[in-house]
Design a protein around this motif. Structure first.
Motif, PDB file in Angstrom:
ATOM      1  N   THR A 406       0.818  -1.214   0.000  1.00 18.97           N
ATOM      2  CA  THR A 406       0.000   0.000   0.000  1.00 18.97           C
ATOM      3  C   THR A 406       0.850   1.261   0.000  1.00 18.97           C
ATOM      4  O   THR A 406       0.332   2.357  -0.243  1.00 18.97           O
ATOM      5  CB  THR A 406      -0.928   0.018   1.234  1.00 18.97           C
ATOM      6  OG1 THR A 406      -0.140  -0.154   2.421  1.00 18.97           O
ATOM      7  CG2 THR A 406      -1.958  -1.102   1.142  1.00 18.97           C
ATOM      8  N   GLY A 407       2.158   1.122   0.255  1.00 26.08           N
ATOM      9  CA  GLY A 407       3.036   2.281   0.181  1.00 26.08           C
ATOM     10  C   GLY A 407       3.472   2.620  -1.231  1.00 26.08           C
ATOM     11  O   GLY A 407       3.893   3.755  -1.493  1.00 26.08           O
ATOM     12  N   LEU A 408       3.364   1.663  -2.154  1.00 20.75           N
ATOM     13  CA  LEU A 408       3.815   1.932  -3.523  1.00 20.75           C
ATOM     14  C   LEU A 408       3.065   3.097  -4.177  1.00 20.75           C
ATOM     15  O   LEU A 408       3.698   3.948  -4.810  1.00 20.75           O
ATOM     16  CB  LEU A 408       3.697   0.661  -4.368  1.00 20.75           C
ATOM     17  CG  LEU A 408       4.651  -0.480  -3.971  1.00 20.75           C
ATOM     18  CD1 LEU A 408       4.396  -1.711  -4.840  1.00 20.75           C
ATOM     19  CD2 LEU A 408       6.107  -0.032  -4.099  1.00 20.75           C
ATOM     20  N   PRO A 409       1.717   3.196  -4.060  1.00 24.69           N
ATOM     21  CA  PRO A 409       1.057   4.367  -4.662  1.00 24.69           C
ATOM     22  C   PRO A 409       1.531   5.693  -4.073  1.00 24.69           C
ATOM     23  O   PRO A 409       1.548   6.710  -4.774  1.00 24.69           O
ATOM     24  CB  PRO A 409      -0.433   4.121  -4.346  1.00 24.69           C
ATOM     25  CG  PRO A 409      -0.553   2.657  -4.145  1.00 24.69           C
ATOM     26  CD  PRO A 409       0.742   2.240  -3.519  1.00 24.69           C
ATOM     27  N   LEU A 410       1.913   5.688  -2.808  1.00 24.73           N
ATOM     28  CA  LEU A 410       2.371   6.928  -2.193  1.00 24.73           C
ATOM     29  C   LEU A 410       3.746   7.344  -2.709  1.00 24.73           C
ATOM     30  O   LEU A 410       4.145   8.496  -2.529  1.00 24.73           O
ATOM     31  CB  LEU A 410       2.426   6.771  -0.669  1.00 24.73           C
ATOM     32  CG  LEU A 410       1.090   6.461   0.010  1.00 24.73           C
ATOM     33  CD1 LEU A 410       1.298   6.187   1.495  1.00 24.73           C
ATOM     34  CD2 LEU A 410       0.112   7.605  -0.187  1.00 24.73           C
ATOM     35  N   GLY A 411       4.472   6.419  -3.319  1.00 18.38           N
ATOM     36  CA  GLY A 411       5.767   6.752  -3.895  1.00 18.38           C
ATOM     37  C   GLY A 411       5.665   7.379  -5.269  1.00 18.38           C
ATOM     38  O   GLY A 411       6.680   7.813  -5.832  1.00 18.38           O
ATOM     39  N   LEU A 412       4.473   7.417  -5.824  1.00 22.20           N
ATOM     40  CA  LEU A 412       4.240   8.018  -7.138  1.00 22.20           C
ATOM     41  C   LEU A 412       3.570   9.370  -6.951  1.00 22.20           C
ATOM     42  O   LEU A 412       2.524   9.476  -6.296  1.00 22.20           O
ATOM     43  CB  LEU A 412       3.362   7.110  -7.996  1.00 22.20           C
ATOM     44  CG  LEU A 412       3.927   5.706  -8.244  1.00 22.20           C
ATOM     45  CD1 LEU A 412       2.900   4.832  -8.951  1.00 22.20           C
ATOM     46  CD2 LEU A 412       5.204   5.786  -9.072  1.00 22.20           C
ATOM     47  N   ALA A 413       4.159  10.412  -7.532  1.00 18.15           N
ATOM     48  CA  ALA A 413       3.694  11.778  -7.285  1.00 18.15           C
ATOM     49  C   ALA A 413       2.237  11.956  -7.670  1.00 18.15           C
ATOM     50  O   ALA A 413       1.469  12.628  -6.959  1.00 18.15           O
ATOM     51  CB  ALA A 413       4.572  12.767  -8.049  1.00 18.15           C
ATOM     52  N   GLU A 414       1.805  11.367  -8.770  1.00 20.01           N
ATOM     53  CA  GLU A 414       0.425  11.584  -9.231  1.00 20.01           C
ATOM     54  C   GLU A 414      -0.588  10.988  -8.258  1.00 20.01           C
ATOM     55  O   GLU A 414      -1.618  11.590  -7.958  1.00 20.01           O
ATOM     56  CB  GLU A 414       0.241  10.975 -10.617  1.00 20.01           C
ATOM     57  CG  GLU A 414      -1.098  11.324 -11.246  1.00 20.01           C
ATOM     58  CD  GLU A 414      -1.187  10.890 -12.701  1.00 20.01           C
ATOM     59  OE1 GLU A 414      -2.234  11.140 -13.326  1.00 20.01           O
ATOM     60  OE2 GLU A 414      -0.210  10.296 -13.207  1.00 20.01           O
ATOM     61  N   ALA A 415      -0.304   9.787  -7.746  1.00 22.19           N
ATOM     62  CA  ALA A 415      -1.209   9.181  -6.775  1.00 22.19           C
ATOM     63  C   ALA A 415      -1.102   9.884  -5.425  1.00 22.19           C
ATOM     64  O   ALA A 415      -2.120  10.083  -4.733  1.00 22.19           O
ATOM     65  CB  ALA A 415      -0.894   7.695  -6.623  1.00 22.19           C
ATOM     66  N   ASP A 416       0.098  10.285  -5.035  1.00 21.37           N
ATOM     67  CA  ASP A 416       0.294  10.932  -3.741  1.00 21.37           C
ATOM     68  C   ASP A 416      -0.418  12.278  -3.675  1.00 21.37           C
ATOM     69  O   ASP A 416      -0.812  12.725  -2.593  1.00 21.37           O
ATOM     70  CB  ASP A 416       1.794  11.122  -3.485  1.00 21.37           C
ATOM     71  CG  ASP A 416       2.082  11.636  -2.089  1.00 21.37           C
ATOM     72  OD1 ASP A 416       1.754  10.912  -1.130  1.00 21.37           O
ATOM     73  OD2 ASP A 416       2.617  12.750  -1.961  1.00 21.37           O
TER      74      ASP A 416
END
Length: 627
Positions: A406-416
């Motif tokens: 679940t941390g992977l999306p937070l590592g992407l600027a667009e999703a974050d």
């Protein structure tokens, strides 16, 4: 006594040191002790207290979120008596909620989990596992705990000063942290300087100990994986904490001396006026997260080390991919220093810089997956003993997996951009720390308890503790993923009620009743999780004097050196200087009459019979459980 001399003559060191400690009074033996085991126990007991205190703060916050503005039941009058007007009529107003939020994060990270996972387990076990008589610098070790204790006292005292403790979040972002006209933030900064100093002293000591005091034959690739995890963690603390300590001193000067290191020009808020300006609030964020992202691995790496030890022992087979594990944690140690700004995508960084941090964030997930994969594969074909430590370890693996994925999306600027500062972030981080790191800590406590005390914790109540904790831990954090993806923001004293569709008719993006109603279920689950810790607390203290006595120094039939010492280990640790002949996980070796071969057993000596008569053949569960 010089460490090299003590290492060369461990028997005399043990006798002389043990006699000295026996003659000394309470103060010299416990308060000013230089014995790494006593210091480890001191860290452990103190950190467990702060873990409970931080948990209680969370319960109070969840009450306020679920029932905004209502007095806290049962303890509301006590809350008012202790905190005065900051808790009027036993309620939790927004300012007090902000204090609880800031101190919950600070206490859980810096006063509870890191001291438990790194300082407590590391202090007690690293010298034992490498065959050393003590830490390289025993007095520095003592000073490390004392700085930690002083920092904790300062944090606690801040609750009862006028207007209460720090209110600017555990990240202490300026200019907010500087314009709040209370002394809570000053106490927070002084406490953090003490805690950081403690960690730096401990880190230097761990590094020197592992490099210089390994027993003869203990080569780098014969170190238990737990020692590797502690060694890399020490380097993370040593390199990442100084920038935050410097930043803390600079922010303290901004607070009390009129400087403007983090204050922009022309700032005026709530009656506060910047004297000179010219500072940069973003500079604090960079310095803070340069520590706080390696800090995530300071939390999880010792947990991984604990998990590896318990998996090897309870599957009765070597850890799969030992060298891959070692290289993976070394890679994590390096990469953790070049991912910090993925916490800062919303600060306006350019696309090139954000792309760099997105790439490094994805890359650092690879060694983490390698570690998890090695641990999963180690279970394959093992004759697994499902005792209490192993149950916590088995839960750690998927829980840490959920937190990582679940941390992977937070590592992407667009999703974050959409998920930043929502309940999704809370759920992700807490899956890493709560059912992740804390479950590993519980596993370690149950596993090494007989070595520390000479008695076993009750197995039945240990399993009650595990199953109830696993259920309610998930009931707390799983709903937060849904709340976060619905847009619920964190750090709101009413849990987002002002934005709910129930209170604002026809609101664009209003939170539906179903999402808001989850707060009440989370509160009930949090209370049940607190009740689930009662069996552990009673079991922990009751077993010290009433638990089943171990009949062997090696009750788990383990291979690493800490199980080859007397129980509990005396001052100086080893009666005979250990010599290491093999790797740390020689389980189920063909041709041996037992399914374990200790590291210090010479090749030419025939294999011993199992040391603990209550254990049956390889892979079986204990024939006699603790009562």
């Amino acid at each position: 006594m010089d460490s090299a001399v003590a290492h060369a003559h461990p028997h005399s060191h043990s006798e002389a040191g043990h006699a000295a400690h026996a003659e000394g009074g309470f103060w010299s033996k416990y308060i000013f002790s230089t014995d790494h085991k006593i210091i480890g126990i001191q860290y452990g007991i103190t950190a467990l207290f702060f873990l409970l205190f931080g948990f209680c703060l969370m319960i109070l916050m969840r009450w306020q979120i679920a029932h905004p503005g209502q007095p806290v039941p049962v303890i509301g009058s006590l809350l008012h008596a202790v905190l005065g007007d900051t808790a009027p009529k036993g309620t939790i107003p927004p300012d007090l909620y902000n204090s609880f939020g800031a101190m919950h994060g600070t206490i859980m990270v810096f006063l509870a989990i890191v001291p438990l996972a790194f300082a407590a387990f590391g202090n007690y076990l690293v010298p034992l596992q490498i065959g050393a008589p003590d830490m390289a610098f025993p007095r520095v070790n003592m000073a490390s705990y004392q700085f930690y204790f002083i920092g904790g006292i300062i944090m606690l005292v801040s609750f009862i000063i006028p207007n209460g403790a720090a209110q600017a979040g555990w990240t202490s972002y300026p200019p907010l942290a500087l314009v709040i006209q209370t002394d809570g933030q000053t106490f927070w900064l002084i406490g953090m300087v003490c805690l950081i100093t403690s960690s730096l002293l401990g880190a230097v000591n761990f590094i020197a100990t592992v490099i210089q005091l390994r027993a003869p034959g203990m080569t780098w690739m014969r170190l238990p994986f737990f020692v590797w995890a502690q060694f890399v963690t020490a380097f993370l603390l040593l390199l990442a904490f100084p920038p935050l300590e410097a930043a803390g001193v600079l922010q303290l000067m901004d607070k009390v001396a009129g400087t403007s290191f983090f204050l922009p020009t022309g700032l005026s808020a709530s009656g506060f006026h910047a004297v000179s300006g010219g500072g940069s609030p973003l500079l604090w964020q960079h310095l803070f997260w340069f520590l706080a992202h390696p800090e995530v691995y300071v939390l999880i790496l010792p947990a991984m080390g604990i998990v590896a030890e318990i998996i090897a022992n309870n599957t009765r087979k070597p850890i799969w991919g030992y060298k891959s594990l070692v290289y993976a944690v070394l890679s994590i140690g390096f990469l953790s220093f070049i991912v910090w700004a993925h916490h800062m995508y919303l600060t306006g960084m350019g696309t090139y810089i954000s792309s760099f941090f997105q790439i490094t964030t994805m890359i650092i997930s690879i060694p983490s997956v390698i570690v998890l994969t090695c641990l999963f594969i180690s279970l394959w074909g093992g004759a697994i003993r499902f005792n209490t430590p192993m149950l916590f370890v088995m839960a750690f693996l998927p829980m840490f997996g959920i937190g990582g994925l679940t941390g992977l999306p937070l590592g992407l600027a667009e999703a974050d951009l959409h998920l930043h500062d929502t309940y999704y972030v809370i759920a992700h981080f807490h899956y890493i720390v709560a059912p992740g790191t804390i479950f590993a800590i519980f596993a370690g406590l149950y596993y090494w308890y007989p070595k520390i005390t000479g008695r076993m914790m009750n197995e039945f109540w240990g399993k009650v503790h595990f199953w109830t904790s696993l259920i309610f831990m998930n009931l707390i954090f799983q709903p937060m993923f849904a709340q976060g993806m619905a847009g619920m923001l964190r750090r709101m004293a009413d849990g987002g009620a002002n934005y709910s569709a129930a209170n604002v008719k026809n609101a664009i993006g209003g939170l539906p009743d179903k999402i808001m109603g989850m707060h009440r279920y989370i509160l009930m689950s949090a209370v049940c999780l607190g009740l689930a810790q009662i069996p552990f607390i009673i079991n922990f203290f009751w077993s010290i004097s009433h638990g089943k006595k171990v009949t062997s120094d090696n009750p788990w039939d383990a291979t690493t050196l800490e199980w080859q010492t007397p129980t509990p280990p005396p001052h100086g640790n080893f009666a005979v200087a250990p010599h290491v002949y093999r790797g740390p996980y020689e389980y189920s070796v063909p041709g041996h009459t037992t399914d374990f071969t200790p590291q210090n057993e010479p090749d030419e000596v025939p294999s011993r019979q199992p040391a603990h008569p209550d254990f049956g053949p390889a892979g079986s569960t204990p024939a006699v459980q603790p009562t």
